[in-house]
Scaffold this active site. Structure first.
Site, PDB file in Angstrom:
ATOM      1  N   GLN A 178      -4.342 -32.373  20.082  1.00 60.60           N
ATOM      2  CA  GLN A 178      -5.807 -31.178  19.369  1.00 60.60           C
ATOM      3  C   GLN A 178      -5.521 -30.939  18.177  1.00 60.60           C
ATOM      4  OE1 GLN A 178      -9.371 -31.123  19.718  1.00 60.60           O
ATOM      5  NE2 GLN A 178      -9.255 -30.813  17.633  1.00 60.60           N
ATOM      6  N   ASP A 230     -13.228 -22.178  19.779  1.00 63.25           N
ATOM      7  CA  ASP A 230     -13.211 -22.865  20.877  1.00 63.25           C
ATOM      8  C   ASP A 230     -14.651 -22.174  22.081  1.00 63.25           C
ATOM      9  OD1 ASP A 230     -12.934 -24.848  22.674  1.00 63.25           O
ATOM     10  OD2 ASP A 230     -10.596 -24.341  23.322  1.00 63.25           O
TER      11      ASP A 230
HETATM   12  N1   CP Z   1     -11.626 -31.869  21.643  1.00 64.40           N
HETATM   13  C1   CP Z   1     -11.092 -32.347  22.931  1.00 64.40           C
HETATM   14  O1   CP Z   1     -10.282 -32.950  23.500  1.00 64.40           O
HETATM   15  O2   CP Z   1     -12.354 -33.665  22.818  1.00 64.40           O
HETATM   16  P1   CP Z   1     -12.691 -33.812  24.704  1.00 64.40           P
HETATM   17  O3   CP Z   1     -13.047 -32.934  25.895  1.00 64.40           O
HETATM   18  O4   CP Z   1     -13.645 -34.846  24.859  1.00 64.40           O
HETATM   19  O5   CP Z   1     -11.638 -34.969  25.143  1.00 64.40           O
HETATM   20  N1  NVA Z   2     -10.414 -25.684  25.811  1.00 65.74           N
HETATM   21  C1  NVA Z   2     -11.499 -26.184  26.182  1.00 65.74           C
HETATM   22  C2  NVA Z   2     -11.068 -27.617  25.229  1.00 65.74           C
HETATM   23  C3  NVA Z   2     -11.857 -28.438  25.506  1.00 65.74           C
HETATM   24  C4  NVA Z   2     -11.577 -29.269  24.321  1.00 65.74           C
HETATM   25  C5  NVA Z   2     -11.101 -26.469  27.305  1.00 65.74           C
HETATM   26  O1  NVA Z   2      -9.913 -26.497  27.840  1.00 65.74           O
HETATM   27  O2  NVA Z   2     -12.540 -26.449  28.296  1.00 65.74           O
END
Ligand code: CP
Ligand code: NVA
Length: 303
Positions: free
Chosen positions: A133, A222
């Protein structure tokens, strides 16, 4: 570079090489051409948690490069370590396939994979980090600003896996990184120190979002409730009040600021719908760049 576990394990040249290759492959694919460098190769894609972007972009990337991405969820292989130890899975998979990517609850599981697998292992998100990411985000920022070095990224919210990988990426690639979190949800000192070791004076943890966005080129947020933290949801929603990325916060940032979110985004929680849908928002460019970065990563590790 054998595995892709943590951005801090990579050197600056490797990261820049990946960004250049991502941009080159993006151009190639946009022009309708393909690079079949992974013809006949298979990637095992292990998921302990749900995913839209990571699962689909990796599967498409493998297909695009002439290979095959095999999606494996807990229903298929069991939670890693419960039916059989991660170290056994790593060694068995290494006899069948050419690479392993894994999304796990515990970061230790992926570390164990890297210790026992004889094929490349990719971290597709753990409770500790989300390097794919952060690198797709760096690609996106570079596209929008034409550079990385000297820019300022203000991260508002939970000092979580995404924040940690961004801190490492900013440290390596020369962006200033300021993270504003409520008390008790800060990014650990070790992550801040690691970023500052890469570029002295890069990273800073504070508690005031308004202060963080001053001079920011990018505002990033996030979810307040990551996967695996669902039981803490109500408490977290209370604790993160005042940390929403909204029009009021944007008014304190420079006019040219871009807003980023790794998605999924919980509208009216960490980000308002108004901001997510505004002209400042580049969240869908980010999502698209997961595909372009991962093509480059797979080509580098598997071909
Ligand atoms: N941003 C991200 O990793 O999205 P997903 O959880 O949908 O893969
Ligand atoms: N911080 C979030 C990111 C999702 C892509 C998680 O770990 O759920």
């Amino acid at each position: 570079m054998r595995h892709f576990l943590c951005i801090n394990d990579c050197n600056v040249d490797e990261l820049n090489e990946l960004l250049i290759l991502s941009a080159d492959l993006k151009k190639l694919y946009k022009s309708g051409k393909r690079d079949l460098c992974l013809s006949g190769k298979v990637l095992a894609m292990l998921f302990e948690k749900t995913s839209l972007r990571t699962r689909i972009s990796f599967e498409v990337a493998m297909f695009d490069l002439g290979g095959y991405g095999m999606y494996l969820k807990p229903d298929d292989i069991g939670i890693i370590g419960q039916r059989e130890p991660a170290r056994d899975m790593a060694r068995v998979l290494s006899r069948y396939i050419d690479g392993i990517m894994a999304r796990t609850f515990s970061h230790e599981t992926i570390v164990e994979f890297t210790q026992y697998a004889t094929v490349p292992v990719i971290n597709a998100l753990s409770d500790w980090s989300h390097p794919c990411q952060a690198m797709a985000d760096m690609l996106t920022i570079r596209e929008h600003f034409g550079k990385l070095e000297g820019l300022k990224l203000a991260y508002i919210g939970d000092g979580n896996n995404v924040a940690r990988s961004l801190a490492f990426a900013c440290g390596k690639l020369g962006l200033k990184f300021v993270v504003a979190s409520p008390e008790g949800y800060e990014l650990d000192d070790t992550a801040i120190a690691a970023a500052n070791e890469s570029t002295p004076g890069t990273a800073e943890q504070i508690n005031d979002p308004a202060k963080a966005v001053v001079d920011a080129d990018v505002i990033y947020t996030d979810t307040w409730v990551s996967m695996g933290q669902e039981t803490e949801k109500q408490q977290r929603i209370r604790d993160f009040q005042g940390y929403q990325v909204n029009a009021d916060l944007l008014s304190k940032a420079p006019k040219h600021v871009k807003v980023m979110h790794c998605l999924p985004a919980y509208r009216e929680m960490e980000i308002t719908d108004e901001v997510a849908e505004s002209d400042c928002s580049i969240i869908f460019d980010q999502a698209e760049n997961r595909l372009h970065f991962q093509r480059a990563l797979l080509k580098k590790l598997l071909s």
